[in-house]
Design an enzyme around this catalytic site. Sequence first.
Site, mmCIF file in Angstrom:
data_model
loop_
_atom_site.group_PDB
_atom_site.id
_atom_site.type_symbol
_atom_site.label_atom_id
_atom_site.label_comp_id
_atom_site.label_asym_id
_atom_site.label_seq_id
_atom_site.Cartn_x
_atom_site.Cartn_y
_atom_site.Cartn_z
ATOM 1 N N ASP A 398 0.861 -1.180 0.000
ATOM 2 C CA ASP A 398 0.000 0.000 0.000
ATOM 3 C C ASP A 398 0.899 1.233 0.000
ATOM 4 O O ASP A 398 2.099 1.139 0.268
ATOM 5 C CB ASP A 398 -0.880 -0.045 1.258
ATOM 6 C CG ASP A 398 -1.800 1.162 1.357
ATOM 7 O OD1 ASP A 398 -2.343 1.577 0.334
ATOM 8 O OD2 ASP A 398 -1.951 1.686 2.476
ATOM 9 N N GLU A 522 -8.825 14.963 7.281
ATOM 10 C CA GLU A 522 -9.813 15.846 7.897
ATOM 11 C C GLU A 522 -9.195 16.675 9.009
ATOM 12 O O GLU A 522 -9.424 17.881 9.120
ATOM 13 C CB GLU A 522 -10.980 15.016 8.459
ATOM 14 C CG GLU A 522 -11.962 14.534 7.416
ATOM 15 C CD GLU A 522 -13.266 14.082 8.038
ATOM 16 O OE1 GLU A 522 -13.256 13.708 9.231
ATOM 17 O OE2 GLU A 522 -14.297 14.117 7.356
ATOM 18 N N LYS A 586 -17.392 17.633 0.140
ATOM 19 C CA LYS A 586 -15.968 17.507 -0.188
ATOM 20 C C LYS A 586 -15.700 16.061 -0.593
ATOM 21 O O LYS A 586 -16.371 15.138 -0.122
ATOM 22 C CB LYS A 586 -15.085 17.912 0.989
ATOM 23 C CG LYS A 586 -15.023 16.926 2.122
ATOM 24 C CD LYS A 586 -14.003 17.336 3.163
ATOM 25 C CE LYS A 586 -13.987 16.313 4.291
ATOM 26 N NZ LYS A 586 -13.246 16.730 5.450
ATOM 27 N N ASP A 699 -5.089 6.136 -4.298
ATOM 28 C CA ASP A 699 -4.858 7.534 -4.690
ATOM 29 C C ASP A 699 -5.009 7.735 -6.195
ATOM 30 O O ASP A 699 -4.943 6.790 -6.978
ATOM 31 C CB ASP A 699 -3.453 7.973 -4.267
ATOM 32 C CG ASP A 699 -3.460 8.524 -2.853
ATOM 33 O OD1 ASP A 699 -4.550 8.637 -2.277
ATOM 34 O OD2 ASP A 699 -2.382 8.835 -2.325
ATOM 35 N N ARG A 785 -6.103 4.104 -7.870
ATOM 36 C CA ARG A 785 -7.565 4.095 -7.811
ATOM 37 C C ARG A 785 -8.087 2.670 -7.599
ATOM 38 O O ARG A 785 -9.036 2.229 -8.244
ATOM 39 C CB ARG A 785 -8.166 4.671 -9.091
ATOM 40 C CG ARG A 785 -7.949 6.160 -9.293
ATOM 41 C CD ARG A 785 -8.640 6.954 -8.233
ATOM 42 N NE ARG A 785 -8.744 8.376 -8.534
ATOM 43 C CZ ARG A 785 -8.888 9.302 -7.616
ATOM 44 N NH1 ARG A 785 -8.899 8.961 -6.340
ATOM 45 N NH2 ARG A 785 -9.010 10.565 -7.940
ATOM 46 N N LYS A 791 -7.315 -5.123 -4.965
ATOM 47 C CA LYS A 791 -5.958 -5.430 -4.506
ATOM 48 C C LYS A 791 -5.797 -6.933 -4.308
ATOM 49 O O LYS A 791 -4.797 -7.527 -4.734
ATOM 50 C CB LYS A 791 -5.665 -4.707 -3.184
ATOM 51 C CG LYS A 791 -5.626 -3.185 -3.278
ATOM 52 C CD LYS A 791 -5.293 -2.569 -1.927
ATOM 53 C CE LYS A 791 -5.221 -1.050 -1.997
ATOM 54 N NZ LYS A 791 -4.841 -0.444 -0.705
ATOM 55 N N ASN A 815 -8.525 -1.304 4.824
ATOM 56 C CA ASN A 815 -8.730 -1.569 3.397
ATOM 57 C C ASN A 815 -7.649 -2.472 2.817
ATOM 58 O O ASN A 815 -7.748 -2.908 1.673
ATOM 59 C CB ASN A 815 -8.781 -0.246 2.610
ATOM 60 C CG ASN A 815 -7.506 0.547 2.756
ATOM 61 O OD1 ASN A 815 -6.838 0.489 3.782
ATOM 62 N ND2 ASN A 815 -7.150 1.289 1.734
#
EC number: 7.6.2.1
Length: 1133
Positions: A398, A522, A586, A699, A785, A791, A815
């Site tokens: 990752d 955040e 957002k 990402d 993405r 994965k 994840n």
Amino acid sequence: GFDPPHQSDTRTIYIANRFPQNGLYTPQKFIDNRIISSKYTVWNFVPKNLFEQFRRVANFYFLIIFLVQLMIDTPTSPITSGLPLFFVITVTAIKQGYEDWLRHNSDNEVNGAPVYVVRSGGLVKTRSKNIRVGDIVRIAKDEIFPADLVLLSSDRLDGSCHVTTASLDGETNLKTHVAVPETAVLQTVANLDSLIAVIECQQPEADLYRFMGRMIITQQMEEIVRPLGPESLLLRGARLKNTKEIFGVAIYTGMETKMALNYKSKSQKRSAVEKSMNTFLIIYLIILISEAIISTILKYTWQAEEKWDEPWYNQKTEHQRNSSKILRFISDFLAFLVLYNFIIPISLYVTVEMQKFLGSFFIGWDLDLYHEESDQKAQVNTSDLNEELGQVEYVFTDKTGTLTENEMQFRECSINGMKYQEINGRLVPEGPTPDSSEGNLTYLNSLSHLNNLSHLTTSSSFRTSPENETELIKEHDLFFKAVSLCHTVQISNVHTDGIGDGPWQSNLAPSQLEYYASSPDEKALVEAAARIGIVFIGNSEETMEVKILGKLERYKLLHILEFDSDRRRMSVIVQAPSGEKLLFAKGAESSILPKCIGGEIEKTRIHVDEFALKGLRTLCIAFRQFTSKEYEEIDRRLFEARTALQQREEKLANVFQFIEKDLILLGATAVEDRLQDKVRETIEALRMAGIKVWVLTGDKHETAVSVSLSCGHFHRTMNILELINQKSDNECAEQLRQLARRITEDHVIQHGLVVDGTSLSLALREHEKLFMEVCRNCSAVLCCRMAPLQKAKVIRLIKISPEKPITLAVGDGANDVSMIQEAHVGIGIMGKEGRQAARNSDYAIARFKFLSKLLFVHGHFYYIRIATLVQYFFYKNVCFITPQFLYQFYCLFSQQTLYDSVYLTLYNICFTSLPILIYSLLEQHIDPHVLQNKPTLYRDISKNSLLSIKTFLYWTILGFTHAFIFFFGSYFLMGKDISLLGNGQMFGNWTFGTLVFTVMVITVTVKPFLGSQNMYFVFIQLLSSGSAWFAIILMVVTCLFLDVVKKVFDRQLHPTSTEKAQLTETNSSIKCLDSMCCFPEGETACASVRRMLERVIGRCSPTHISRSWSASDPFYTNDRSILTLSTMDSSTY
């Protein structure tokens, strides 16, 4: 996990178990609140444990042999098979029984914990296991919830409470849960006792974040329906924080709680060594059966002559003469099977288990794998895969939190098409912008200055009207308001006086305000807004409080549209102090920009791409204003979707799509996630070791590529190929074919591949073979993405490819769990995204850089040790049984045993198992520093090379050769002259067997053999002979001489890289000083040789250090030379 049987899709729970009085209702039956993690009970331990143990082939085989020995007349006592079997079964049963006893104690502690339940109008103290579905439970601050509860009320008027779920998902942030308004006011036991309500909800399921239900409250003969979601559910195992007490009703108990349903029995991972062991066992079983058949056939061939069939000293009984020949043949075959059965090493399994279990402690004890900052050491969750660490061919990692620190820092933003950087708590425009000059840069230095218009310059180059100034202020004000309101951040230790009156002062931050967030992004954004001057103060009942330049504003929180991985965005609907209904959203630019109809969309898109190229994580911010009519429609739709019991998620998704449209884009944020220490060096070392590294991340493409370049995963000189934004199968197939052609046509040594999630789905659907061909020809692959299951699919694809390589997955978040469990070896990083990955992994480390030592040192050692252990066990058993087979040729195949029963019993258990166990725990054939600094040595043991059929056959043939020398050496030295004792006394059968056994044990263990007490006088007789001593020495030397000669020739003619490194180490006259030169990071302990430093300093000076390697070394093109001492140059090789 536990999957309870249920007849209906929903369950009905009457709060406080107040069932209808009309008599027509049949209560549903629910299980009690006991948690059972143990495997056995007192009654089923023996049968269940024995059943599980005899499922192992070797144990079952020895049980059969033992039963055969009991049933027929066999040459050896049943004790010879029964005692080793009993020992192995007993040791394993004691170990498993002890582990289960600990689980029982843990269960009893949990089930017996005291809890308070509301019954008959008062609080009753009882045990956790006695909680029933429908009971109202009181929980105090810092207590753990004993069952899954729906929150009824808390000590706060709004019915909210704070919870941490660190023990469930590893997230340490505070989560807010709220009660429905009708029950939130019932804050006393007396009030709750008067509550008449029913909960209808779904049946238990394992998903921690999913819950659907509704509460029907009867007040004054009127029914009120309220939706229940995850925000109302308090999970067993979570802990109450920052709240004095709460009351909740139990809806799932015991093994039906979400925590219990997540007790996942991990799929059994088997190492390559274990598979090789099973193959070798089958081969040796074939050898055993062959020897038994040959011996049986030769016995009957020999007995074809009458004088050997019934010699005068061994007359048959009448029963033997009349028995069936077929039965006699089977009986003799089984007798030979028993005689030779010790060629199968019964103690192999238990010795390997002990070696793995004890050896795993070395990882936890290694101080080089200890991270001082976080006070975390390496953890071993399973010891079954230790040796697999030495066989890895692919590493899947990752990015966020694994290669990076997962510590977000706000860097830049784009507001209404203008880019800004944060410098010392002030926003500074980045570069020249239209209609601006240096004279007006201070204009946007900080929002805290916006209320002082004297800061505005009147430079002739700044032509703007007061209306434009006000509009500019409003845009920035709205942008940071959105950042401060659109989140799920919680606050602890709030002392807000004086905050927000100006730019954030660093000395105020820790003591006055502390934010907790489930996402570091955040937290970074809310803190950045506070530094600029718009400070989120916290939640109060249904309002969110924000200080804007010292002025407090309260926004009523109407709805939260939670984040989910499909939408990739979150939204809040608030009512401003002026009464306007606003939506702030957002999310990723791919999910926000298509929904926008206003704002500087194209400029922002360009800025987002520029941020991504710098390796920054981006989010887009947008808003929408509702009319009263629009809001009423939205509120109605949300209520209907949230109260639905069927297909609630689909209905909510549709409503969210309806709400989150026609947005006005405000801008974008960019936060930085910096790389972990020594990531580049670790990836480079993995590549030098012949390991391919794949990065799998969620990402966006540009961010992932930028980070890959910065961490050394991609090189600047690499030819980067792309498979992104594919729309159809045909388009994807054509692109893959083009990439395959480019790889073959381009004369670039290395290629890198970038693929995104959507293109990967198309590639895996129809074109797996073509996709794999492209991937195998690339030195590095980056998948962006990616969804969590994608994965796992990628790893699965590599695992089942024709080469069947050993895969390793590294990740830090929930994840990453799917890919960690899919790979042969799963490594969890104990990072900031919780402990879920670490808990579900096989091994857990604190930092990515520790991976190099884990593989190159521990993996290398474990594999060498276990490979030697396994081969050695088969070798020593061949040495043991082959003389027994040869002896039958000299005793007319009468099934006479060569060894005493004590030797047969103890050979595998004691005499030869303990020395090799110690060896397999402590052996270090090369210095650990050399292994870590020369990653290419890892290739010497790749592809299970030490347990190949070729190596196995070498050990087996060596065993047969040694056995022949043991037997015939003893025979020829004693057979011609049996009166070897000085007093003329003759040797007997047991003495001959003991001589063979003695030579064998000394050769095999290279340790003096201490005979058992009952054979003491035989040893006295044997060792009082000079001839016997001569035989022992001669045969031991002969056996070991062959091995020495082979090793000498191999090292001279075909030395491996490991042997060259050993030679380098040996040739260094002062090893300690060499270590100091070659490994400057390590501290030297060689104080005793400091006086010699001046005399040998020439060897260690920088001018005498050279980079050298052999032309035969299989280095990849991107190999880096390793520093070696000047005494070793290429001529040495």
